[in-house]
Scaffold this motif. Structure first.
Motif, PDB file in Angstrom:
ATOM      1  N   ALA A 103      10.575  14.428 -11.843  1.00 55.60           N
ATOM      2  CA  ALA A 103      10.903  15.746 -12.390  1.00 55.60           C
ATOM      3  C   ALA A 103       9.693  16.657 -12.458  1.00 55.60           C
ATOM      4  CB  ALA A 103      11.515  15.583 -13.778  1.00 55.60           C
ATOM      5  N   GLN A 104       8.528  16.143 -12.093  1.00 57.32           N
ATOM      6  CA  GLN A 104       7.284  16.889 -12.164  1.00 57.32           C
ATOM      7  C   GLN A 104       6.317  16.328 -11.124  1.00 57.32           C
ATOM      8  OE1 GLN A 104       8.251  14.741 -15.060  1.00 57.32           O
ATOM      9  NE2 GLN A 104       7.445  13.303 -13.549  1.00 57.32           N
ATOM     10  N   THR A 105       5.232  17.016 -10.882  1.00 62.69           N
ATOM     11  CA  THR A 105       4.195  16.503  -9.971  1.00 62.69           C
ATOM     12  C   THR A 105       2.920  16.187 -10.735  1.00 62.69           C
ATOM     13  OG1 THR A 105       3.492  18.765  -9.456  1.00 62.69           O
ATOM     14  CG2 THR A 105       5.112  17.745  -7.979  1.00 62.69           C
ATOM     15  N   THR A 106       3.035  15.939 -12.024  1.00 63.82           N
ATOM     16  CA  THR A 106       1.856  15.726 -12.871  1.00 63.82           C
ATOM     17  C   THR A 106       1.833  14.358 -13.528  1.00 63.82           C
ATOM     18  OG1 THR A 106       3.068  16.835 -14.659  1.00 63.82           O
ATOM     19  CG2 THR A 106       1.542  18.186 -13.335  1.00 63.82           C
ATOM     20  N   ALA A 107       2.697  13.452 -13.081  1.00 67.35           N
ATOM     21  CA  ALA A 107       2.718  12.101 -13.633  1.00 67.35           C
ATOM     22  C   ALA A 107       2.764  11.093 -12.495  1.00 67.35           C
ATOM     23  CB  ALA A 107       3.926  11.916 -14.553  1.00 67.35           C
ATOM     24  N   VAL A 108       2.185   9.937 -12.732  1.00 68.72           N
ATOM     25  CA  VAL A 108       2.220   8.870 -11.739  1.00 68.72           C
ATOM     26  C   VAL A 108       3.515   8.080 -11.891  1.00 68.72           C
ATOM     27  CG1 VAL A 108       1.086   6.797 -10.871  1.00 68.72           C
ATOM     28  CG2 VAL A 108      -0.291   8.697 -11.717  1.00 68.72           C
ATOM     29  N   VAL A 109       4.321   8.079 -10.838  1.00 71.21           N
ATOM     30  CA  VAL A 109       5.596   7.373 -10.811  1.00 71.21           C
ATOM     31  C   VAL A 109       5.524   6.346  -9.690  1.00 71.21           C
ATOM     32  CG1 VAL A 109       8.072   7.583 -10.406  1.00 71.21           C
ATOM     33  CG2 VAL A 109       6.854   9.371 -11.692  1.00 71.21           C
ATOM     34  N   GLY A 110       5.774   5.098 -10.000  1.00 73.12           N
ATOM     35  CA  GLY A 110       5.629   4.048  -9.002  1.00 73.12           C
ATOM     36  C   GLY A 110       6.906   3.255  -8.777  1.00 73.12           C
ATOM     37  N   LEU A 111       7.160   2.913  -7.518  1.00 73.47           N
ATOM     38  CA  LEU A 111       8.218   1.974  -7.129  1.00 73.47           C
ATOM     39  C   LEU A 111       7.515   0.751  -6.559  1.00 73.47           C
ATOM     40  CD1 LEU A 111      11.290   1.372  -6.534  1.00 73.47           C
ATOM     41  CD2 LEU A 111      10.862   2.360  -4.276  1.00 73.47           C
ATOM     42  N   HIS A 112       7.833  -0.427  -7.093  1.00 71.90           N
ATOM     43  CA  HIS A 112       7.073  -1.622  -6.747  1.00 71.90           C
ATOM     44  C   HIS A 112       7.980  -2.779  -6.344  1.00 71.90           C
ATOM     45  CE1 HIS A 112       3.936   0.452  -9.092  1.00 71.90           C
ATOM     46  NE2 HIS A 112       4.841   0.561 -10.051  1.00 71.90           N
ATOM     47  N   LEU A 113       7.509  -3.587  -5.403  1.00 68.02           N
ATOM     48  CA  LEU A 113       8.032  -4.924  -5.182  1.00 68.02           C
ATOM     49  C   LEU A 113       7.054  -5.878  -5.842  1.00 68.02           C
ATOM     50  CD1 LEU A 113       9.350  -5.200  -1.509  1.00 68.02           C
ATOM     51  CD2 LEU A 113      10.652  -5.356  -3.625  1.00 68.02           C
ATOM     52  N   ASP A 114       7.571  -6.711  -6.724  1.00 73.53           N
ATOM     53  CA  ASP A 114       6.709  -7.540  -7.555  1.00 73.53           C
ATOM     54  C   ASP A 114       6.826  -9.015  -7.225  1.00 73.53           C
ATOM     55  OD1 ASP A 114       5.802  -5.343  -8.900  1.00 73.53           O
ATOM     56  OD2 ASP A 114       7.084  -5.632 -10.662  1.00 73.53           O
ATOM     57  N   SER A 115       5.705  -9.696  -7.369  1.00 71.14           N
ATOM     58  CA  SER A 115       5.656 -11.154  -7.418  1.00 71.14           C
ATOM     59  C   SER A 115       5.254 -11.530  -8.836  1.00 71.14           C
ATOM     60  CB  SER A 115       4.625 -11.683  -6.415  1.00 71.14           C
ATOM     61  OG  SER A 115       3.323 -11.255  -6.794  1.00 71.14           O
ATOM     62  N   VAL A 116       5.150 -12.805  -9.116  1.00 70.05           N
ATOM     63  CA  VAL A 116       4.725 -13.202 -10.459  1.00 70.05           C
ATOM     64  C   VAL A 116       3.286 -12.785 -10.728  1.00 70.05           C
ATOM     65  CG1 VAL A 116       6.352 -15.113 -10.635  1.00 70.05           C
ATOM     66  CG2 VAL A 116       4.104 -15.497  -9.597  1.00 70.05           C
ATOM     67  N   ALA A 117       2.521 -12.455  -9.669  1.00 69.80           N
ATOM     68  CA  ALA A 117       1.131 -12.042  -9.837  1.00 69.80           C
ATOM     69  C   ALA A 117       0.991 -10.549 -10.111  1.00 69.80           C
ATOM     70  CB  ALA A 117       0.317 -12.402  -8.587  1.00 69.80           C
ATOM     71  N   GLY A 118       2.084  -9.785  -9.980  1.00 70.92           N
ATOM     72  CA  GLY A 118       1.994  -8.354 -10.252  1.00 70.92           C
ATOM     73  C   GLY A 118       2.576  -7.526  -9.132  1.00 70.92           C
ATOM     74  N   HIS A 119       2.162  -6.267  -9.080  1.00 71.81           N
ATOM     75  CA  HIS A 119       2.656  -5.337  -8.070  1.00 71.81           C
ATOM     76  C   HIS A 119       2.103  -5.729  -6.707  1.00 71.81           C
ATOM     77  CE1 HIS A 119       4.374  -3.121 -11.223  1.00 71.81           C
ATOM     78  NE2 HIS A 119       3.352  -2.343 -11.537  1.00 71.81           N
ATOM     79  N   THR A 120       3.002  -6.121  -5.831  1.00 77.14           N
ATOM     80  CA  THR A 120       2.606  -6.640  -4.522  1.00 77.14           C
ATOM     81  C   THR A 120       2.651  -5.545  -3.459  1.00 77.14           C
ATOM     82  OG1 THR A 120       3.454  -8.797  -5.190  1.00 77.14           O
ATOM     83  CG2 THR A 120       3.071  -8.453  -2.836  1.00 77.14           C
ATOM     84  N   VAL A 121       3.678  -4.711  -3.507  1.00 74.16           N
ATOM     85  CA  VAL A 121       3.784  -3.533  -2.642  1.00 74.16           C
ATOM     86  C   VAL A 121       4.201  -2.362  -3.521  1.00 74.16           C
ATOM     87  CG1 VAL A 121       4.782  -2.519  -0.563  1.00 74.16           C
ATOM     88  CG2 VAL A 121       4.575  -5.013  -0.744  1.00 74.16           C
ATOM     89  N   THR A 122       3.554  -1.229  -3.338  1.00 77.56           N
ATOM     90  CA  THR A 122       3.805  -0.051  -4.163  1.00 77.56           C
ATOM     91  C   THR A 122       4.006   1.179  -3.297  1.00 77.56           C
ATOM     92  OG1 THR A 122       2.556  -0.842  -6.086  1.00 77.56           O
ATOM     93  CG2 THR A 122       2.734   1.549  -5.823  1.00 77.56           C
TER      94      THR A 122
END
Length: 653
Positions: A103-122
């Motif tokens: 809704a804005q261009t002033t916030a970081v918005v992420g879509l992630h594929l996760d493994s148990v170790a964390g964000h693997t692809v973002t």
């Protein structure tokens, strides 16, 4: 709010990543398809877990669309908000798709594929209006984004090679990305607004599909998509019909045309839409379409149709209608055709006269006379025009024979360059005896008379409008069907049109044959698997790949196998497509290892390619042998969708 520096961005997303918690999922990897349309507004949808503490994530109506989506609202500058959906731990390739909107261009918005170790692809939107991803710890820019616009995001993540590729709105923007963290499996999809920011994000049509590797052979890459402008010349066409009746929205889907790779598109020129007042033409809508398509490297192929109700006897204004019949209507038709060709002859060189006259029961003599009348005016305005006739519903060669017999009796056969047909068969491979006989019919008039598959496709969901709509289709089955039709046609040297680029919204139902799915507002929701399958086919089979007739082939399976072979101009290296062809494509990707032998092969470095997924695998030396021009390949995984055994030199990686 201050713009984020790259360091701030990395830290912001890391703050989300260090607390990744994968909810309990099914024991085995499952495919997800969350549209949120059936969920209750104001609730967290089933299967999703909200985390981070900075706000909430609930289902909300999307204004003006009749659609519902998952809305994340972050009201804290000290904590993120996340929504996570597990699909079960899997080491297979994961194809993840979602629509993402900020809704804005002033916030970081992420879509992630996760493994148990964390964000693997973002894939993320930063606080300075840029889309980006990562290769390892290195940020990779993906271009600008704007607020309140949906982006169609596709991620193909391969735990076997710890690499990923990213598409935005049908265009591959990054490939061979290294995973952000070490991971040999994936388990969940997550969307979030980062710590340190406040803002709102929307996500919709979240879909994950596991694609187990078909073989243990090493994957060496993926097929590189090429745009229509990059390809330049091919026999692959995409249908862009019904704009004349406003059943689709060109402005919404136009961005998907060029990246698909089809070098021509079929449009209906729309007499009734252009001439709403007698003698006055409003070309604005068609100018926009033709000029935009040409700018994307896609040459329009225009059909002169349908009739116009402002004239008595003006003919039917839609599918199945009669051709114009009164003297006044025919004179007006003549004037419109001349004006149409004169206006677009510098950008359009192919014309098709009417659509499926046999479906509407148009008498063959009536259609033949109308055809000659129209073709005469087209040829007078553009002497070098290529003119197609008949546009047959099905492959009704008796109708074509009667029409051309009449045209020949009038001494006007030289006006016609080819016949088009629309072979709707549940099993696309079941139509080729009819096509062969149509070729015989064409040859009986002239060996120079071409045939073209002018409109053909399969729905992507059940209860669809139009041909084949009664069957229980899925997006996977559609992708297989589209590939089989396309490669089988190209392997026979037939130019072929994929119907259609977009779902079509008829008054009563949706015709779901589109390569892109649209909502009730006719706006694109996402590119379907069939879009990416045809995108691969377009890149693999341009006009430098010529079909080989009578290719020598044997195998050790009792199941019928389709074989279409191609040779690269200049080098002679080959690409051979194989698939089980006895039935309508299904929803099962189980493959059968088969030993195949090509008696006149030409391969220096053979690879195995699945155009549906785009994956390319090396064929180990232990799995192939050569004796002169005879090549034998063992353990080749075949299924009901085309695979290729190809020389690596003919595959763009």
């Amino acid at each position: 709010m201050p713009r984020h520096t790259p360091l701030h961005l990395a830290l912001a997303l890391t703050l989300v990543g260090v607390t990744v918690a994968v909810p309990a999922g099914p024991a085995h990897a499952a495919d997800l398809a969350d549209t949120f349309d059936g969920a209750t507004v104001g609730t967290t949808p089933a299967g999703w877990t909200v985390g981070g503490g900075g706000g909430d994530a609930t289902v909300a109506d999307v204004a003006g669309t009749g659609d519902r989506s998952l809305r994340l609202t972050d009201t804290s500058t000290a904590a993120p908000v996340t929504a996570t959906r597990s699909f079960g731990v899997t080491s297979a390739t994961v194809v993840a798709n979602a629509r993402l909107r900020a809704a804005q261009t002033t916030a970081v918005v992420g879509l992630h594929l996760d493994s148990v170790a964390g964000h693997t692809v973002t894939v993320a939107m930063d606080g300075a209006g840029r889309l980006y991803t990562y290769s390892g710890a290195t940020r990779v820019d993906l271009g600008a984004y704007t607020a309140n616009r949906w982006y169609d995001v596709r991620i193909v993540a391969r735990p076997g090679t710890s690499t990923a590729s990213v598409w935005i709105d049908g265009q591959r923007r990054a490939t061979n990305l290294s995973f952000r963290v070490g991971a040999t499996s994936l388990a969940a999809v997550q969307v979030g607004v980062a710590a340190g920011d406040t803002g709102t994000a929307w996500v919709d049509d979240v879909r994950t599909k596991t694609e187990p590797n078909p073989v243990s052979w090493p994957q060496v890459g993926t097929v590189a998509p090429r745009s229509a402008a990059q390809i330049g010349s091919s026999k692959l066409i995409v249908g862009a019909e019904t704009l004349d009746r406003d059943y689709t929205d060109y402005q919404s889907y136009k961005g998907y045309l060029g990246p698909l790779g089809a070098t021509r598109a079929r449009f209906q020129a729309g007499w009734a839409k252009t001439e709403k007042v007698k003698g006055s033409y409003d070309w604005a809508w068609l100018d926009t379409v033709v000029n935009d398509a040409v700018s994307r490297g896609v040459r329009p192929w225009l059909q002169t149709s349908y009739g116009n109700p402002i004239y008595t006897g003006g003919g039917g204004a839609g599918l199945g209608g009669q051709v114009p019949s009164s003297a006044e209507a025919l004179a007006a038709w003549d004037a419109w055709v001349r004006a149409l060709v004169n206006r677009y002859s510098d950008r359009v060189d192919e014309w098709e006269i009417w659509n499926e006259p046999n479906l509407g029961g148009v008498d063959t003599t009536v259609y033949a006379d109308f055809l000659v009348r129209t073709a005469t005016r087209v040829r007078a305005a553009q002497p070098g025009a290529v003119i197609w006739c008949c546009a047959l519903a099905g492959v009704e060669r008796s109708y074509a024979d009667a029409v051309l017999t009449r045209v020949r009796s009038l001494g006007k056969l030289d006006l016609i360059d080819g016949i088009t047909y629309h072979p709707y068969n549940a099993n696309p491979d079941a139509s080729y005896e009819q096509v062969r006989l149509l070729r015989v019919t064409a040859d009986s008039f002239s060996p120079d008379l071409l045939i073209r598959q002018g409109e053909n496709g399969a729905p992507s969901r059940p209860n669809s409008f139009g041909a084949l709509g009664e069957l229980n289709w899925t997006e996977l089955a559609q992708a297989k069907w589209m590939l089989r039709r396309t490669i089988a046609d190209l392997g026979r040297g037939i130019s072929t049109s994929v119907f259609s680029i977009s779902d079509l919204h008829y008054p009563s139902k949706v015709n779901s044959k589109g390569l892109v799915r649209t909502g009730t507002d006719k706006k694109v929701r996402y590119a379907k698997p069939s879009y990416y399958a045809i995108q691969s086919a377009a890149a693999l089979f341009d006009d430098t790949m010529t079909p080989i007739n009578g290719y020598g082939y044997t195998d050790d399976t009792t199941s019928p196998v389709a074989v279409q072979a191609f040779r690269k101009s200049g080098t002679g290296r080959q690409s051979v497509a194989l698939w089980f062809n006895s039935a309508t494509p299904g929803d099962d990707n189980t493959r059968t290892p088969v030993t195949v032998t090509f008696s006149a092969g030409s391969f220096a470095d053979p690879v195995y390619v699945d155009p549906r997924t785009g994956a390319v695998y090396d064929i180990p030396a232990a799995n192939w042998s050569q004796s002169g021009t005879s090549y034998t390949f063992t353990g080749v995984p075949l299924y009901d969708s085309p695979i290729l055994i190809a020389d690596r030199s003919v595959i763009g990686l």
